[in-house]
Write a protein that holds these residues in place. Structure first.
Motif, PDB file in Angstrom:
ATOM      1  N   LEU A   1      11.881  -0.649  34.382  1.00 41.09           N
ATOM      2  CA  LEU A   1      12.579  -0.078  33.235  1.00 41.09           C
ATOM      3  C   LEU A   1      14.071  -0.376  33.301  1.00 41.09           C
ATOM      4  CD1 LEU A   1      10.827   3.403  33.269  1.00 41.09           C
ATOM      5  CD2 LEU A   1      10.268   1.425  31.850  1.00 41.09           C
ATOM      6  N   HIS A   2      14.669  -0.499  32.137  1.00 40.78           N
ATOM      7  CA  HIS A   2      16.115  -0.696  32.021  1.00 40.78           C
ATOM      8  C   HIS A   2      16.662   0.429  31.145  1.00 40.78           C
ATOM      9  CE1 HIS A   2      19.967  -2.687  31.623  1.00 40.78           C
ATOM     10  NE2 HIS A   2      19.890  -2.462  30.317  1.00 40.78           N
ATOM     11  N   CYS A   3      17.448   1.296  31.727  1.00 41.97           N
ATOM     12  CA  CYS A   3      17.989   2.437  30.977  1.00 41.97           C
ATOM     13  C   CYS A   3      19.162   1.995  30.106  1.00 41.97           C
ATOM     14  CB  CYS A   3      18.436   3.530  31.945  1.00 41.97           C
ATOM     15  SG  CYS A   3      17.050   4.249  32.843  1.00 41.97           S
ATOM     16  N   LEU A   4      19.210   2.560  28.927  1.00 41.22           N
ATOM     17  CA  LEU A   4      20.237   2.179  27.963  1.00 41.22           C
ATOM     18  C   LEU A   4      21.465   3.072  27.995  1.00 41.22           C
ATOM     19  CD1 LEU A   4      17.901   1.321  24.945  1.00 41.22           C
ATOM     20  CD2 LEU A   4      18.879  -0.233  26.654  1.00 41.22           C
ATOM     21  N   ASP A   5      21.388   4.177  28.745  1.00 39.98           N
ATOM     22  CA  ASP A   5      22.557   5.048  28.873  1.00 39.98           C
ATOM     23  C   ASP A   5      22.532   5.751  30.230  1.00 39.98           C
ATOM     24  OD1 ASP A   5      21.138   7.698  28.607  1.00 39.98           O
ATOM     25  OD2 ASP A   5      20.697   6.892  26.621  1.00 39.98           O
TER      26      ASP A   5
ATOM     27  N   SER B   1      11.068   5.101  22.890  1.00 37.00           N
ATOM     28  CA  SER B   1      11.419   6.388  23.473  1.00 37.00           C
ATOM     29  C   SER B   1      10.127   7.008  23.979  1.00 37.00           C
ATOM     30  CB  SER B   1      12.063   7.275  22.408  1.00 37.00           C
ATOM     31  OG  SER B   1      12.345   8.540  22.955  1.00 37.00           O
ATOM     32  N   ILE B   2      10.169   7.549  25.196  1.00 30.09           N
ATOM     33  CA  ILE B   2       8.980   8.143  25.791  1.00 30.09           C
ATOM     34  C   ILE B   2       9.393   9.415  26.524  1.00 30.09           C
ATOM     35  CG2 ILE B   2       9.140   6.657  27.831  1.00 30.09           C
ATOM     36  CD1 ILE B   2       6.076   6.708  27.978  1.00 30.09           C
ATOM     37  N   ASP B   3       8.586  10.428  26.418  1.00 30.23           N
ATOM     38  CA  ASP B   3       8.863  11.709  27.051  1.00 30.23           C
ATOM     39  C   ASP B   3       8.961  11.538  28.574  1.00 30.23           C
ATOM     40  OD1 ASP B   3       8.838  14.787  26.697  1.00 30.23           O
ATOM     41  OD2 ASP B   3       7.349  14.412  28.273  1.00 30.23           O
ATOM     42  N   SER B   4       9.921  12.206  29.185  1.00 29.34           N
ATOM     43  CA  SER B   4      10.129  12.070  30.629  1.00 29.34           C
ATOM     44  C   SER B   4       8.901  12.520  31.434  1.00 29.34           C
ATOM     45  CB  SER B   4      11.368  12.841  31.075  1.00 29.34           C
ATOM     46  OG  SER B   4      11.242  14.209  30.782  1.00 29.34           O
ATOM     47  N   ASN B   5       8.165  13.493  30.932  1.00 33.33           N
ATOM     48  CA  ASN B   5       6.947  13.914  31.638  1.00 33.33           C
ATOM     49  C   ASN B   5       5.909  12.798  31.666  1.00 33.33           C
ATOM     50  OD1 ASN B   5       7.780  16.577  32.252  1.00 33.33           O
ATOM     51  ND2 ASN B   5       7.271  17.225  30.180  1.00 33.33           N
ATOM     52  N   LYS B   6       5.807  12.037  30.588  1.00 33.46           N
ATOM     53  CA  LYS B   6       4.871  10.913  30.538  1.00 33.46           C
ATOM     54  C   LYS B   6       5.310   9.815  31.495  1.00 33.46           C
ATOM     55  CE  LYS B   6       1.592  10.275  28.508  1.00 33.46           C
ATOM     56  NZ  LYS B   6       0.177  10.404  28.919  1.00 33.46           N
ATOM     57  N   VAL B   7       6.618   9.545  31.564  1.00 37.07           N
ATOM     58  CA  VAL B   7       7.133   8.543  32.496  1.00 37.07           C
ATOM     59  C   VAL B   7       6.795   8.955  33.926  1.00 37.07           C
ATOM     60  CG1 VAL B   7       9.204   7.431  33.417  1.00 37.07           C
ATOM     61  CG2 VAL B   7       8.972   7.769  30.956  1.00 37.07           C
ATOM     62  N   ALA B   8       7.024  10.226  34.258  1.00 34.52           N
ATOM     63  CA  ALA B   8       6.714  10.719  35.600  1.00 34.52           C
ATOM     64  C   ALA B   8       5.227  10.565  35.900  1.00 34.52           C
ATOM     65  CB  ALA B   8       7.134  12.179  35.738  1.00 34.52           C
TER      66      ALA B   8
ATOM     67  N   SER C   1      22.731   8.933  31.075  1.00 30.90           N
ATOM     68  CA  SER C   1      21.863  10.111  31.174  1.00 30.90           C
ATOM     69  C   SER C   1      20.417   9.708  31.444  1.00 30.90           C
ATOM     70  CB  SER C   1      21.952  10.925  29.882  1.00 30.90           C
ATOM     71  OG  SER C   1      21.046  11.999  29.910  1.00 30.90           O
ATOM     72  N   SER C   2      19.949   8.676  30.752  1.00 34.00           N
ATOM     73  CA  SER C   2      18.581   8.199  30.965  1.00 34.00           C
ATOM     74  C   SER C   2      18.418   7.640  32.376  1.00 34.00           C
ATOM     75  CB  SER C   2      18.224   7.117  29.944  1.00 34.00           C
ATOM     76  OG  SER C   2      18.206   7.659  28.658  1.00 34.00           O
ATOM     77  N   LYS C   3      19.422   6.950  32.853  1.00 40.18           N
ATOM     78  CA  LYS C   3      19.366   6.381  34.199  1.00 40.18           C
ATOM     79  C   LYS C   3      19.276   7.491  35.239  1.00 40.18           C
ATOM     80  CE  LYS C   3      21.544   3.053  37.239  1.00 40.18           C
ATOM     81  NZ  LYS C   3      22.536   2.001  37.365  1.00 40.18           N
ATOM     82  N   GLN C   4      20.059   8.533  35.075  1.00 43.71           N
ATOM     83  CA  GLN C   4      20.034   9.675  35.997  1.00 43.71           C
ATOM     84  C   GLN C   4      18.666  10.355  35.966  1.00 43.71           C
ATOM     85  OE1 GLN C   4      22.327  10.573  38.203  1.00 43.71           O
ATOM     86  NE2 GLN C   4      21.207  12.347  38.916  1.00 43.71           N
ATOM     87  N   THR C   5      18.122  10.551  34.783  1.00 49.30           N
ATOM     88  CA  THR C   5      16.807  11.182  34.645  1.00 49.30           C
ATOM     89  C   THR C   5      15.734  10.320  35.291  1.00 49.30           C
ATOM     90  OG1 THR C   5      17.456  12.285  32.598  1.00 49.30           O
ATOM     91  CG2 THR C   5      15.095  12.043  32.993  1.00 49.30           C
ATOM     92  N   LEU C   6      15.766   9.016  35.049  1.00 44.99           N
ATOM     93  CA  LEU C   6      14.782   8.118  35.641  1.00 44.99           C
ATOM     94  C   LEU C   6      14.879   8.126  37.166  1.00 44.99           C
ATOM     95  CD1 LEU C   6      12.524   6.054  35.302  1.00 44.99           C
ATOM     96  CD2 LEU C   6      14.302   4.291  35.117  1.00 44.99           C
TER      97      LEU C   6
END
Length: 62
Positions: free
Chosen positions: A27-31, A7-14, A33-38
């Motif tokens: 990256l491979h999103c597991l749900d 798990s990694i904070d979305s700000n760090k991913v950005a 919501s995560s896919k939409q955020t990514l």
């Protein structure tokens, strides 16, 4: 190489995408919501990053 689940904070991913250290296509999103955020992070980060040459990342962002 094996996958790891983290798990990694979305700000760090950005930050990592914007700096070119990580591509959303890696990256491979597991749900859903995560896919939409990514997807949103990818669009935002790619706008901030000029000259992204990673074809796979460009396809992910579109």
């Amino acid at each position: 190489m094996a996958n790891i689940n983290v798990s990694i904070d979305s700000n760090k991913v950005a930050q990592l995408i914007r700096a070119g250290h990580l591509c959303a296509a890696d990256l491979h999103c597991l749900d859903k919501s995560s896919k939409q955020t990514l997807w949103q992070l990818c669009l935002w980060s790619c706008q901030k990053r000029i000259g992204c040459q990673k074809t796979q990342c460009q396809k992910t962002c579109q």
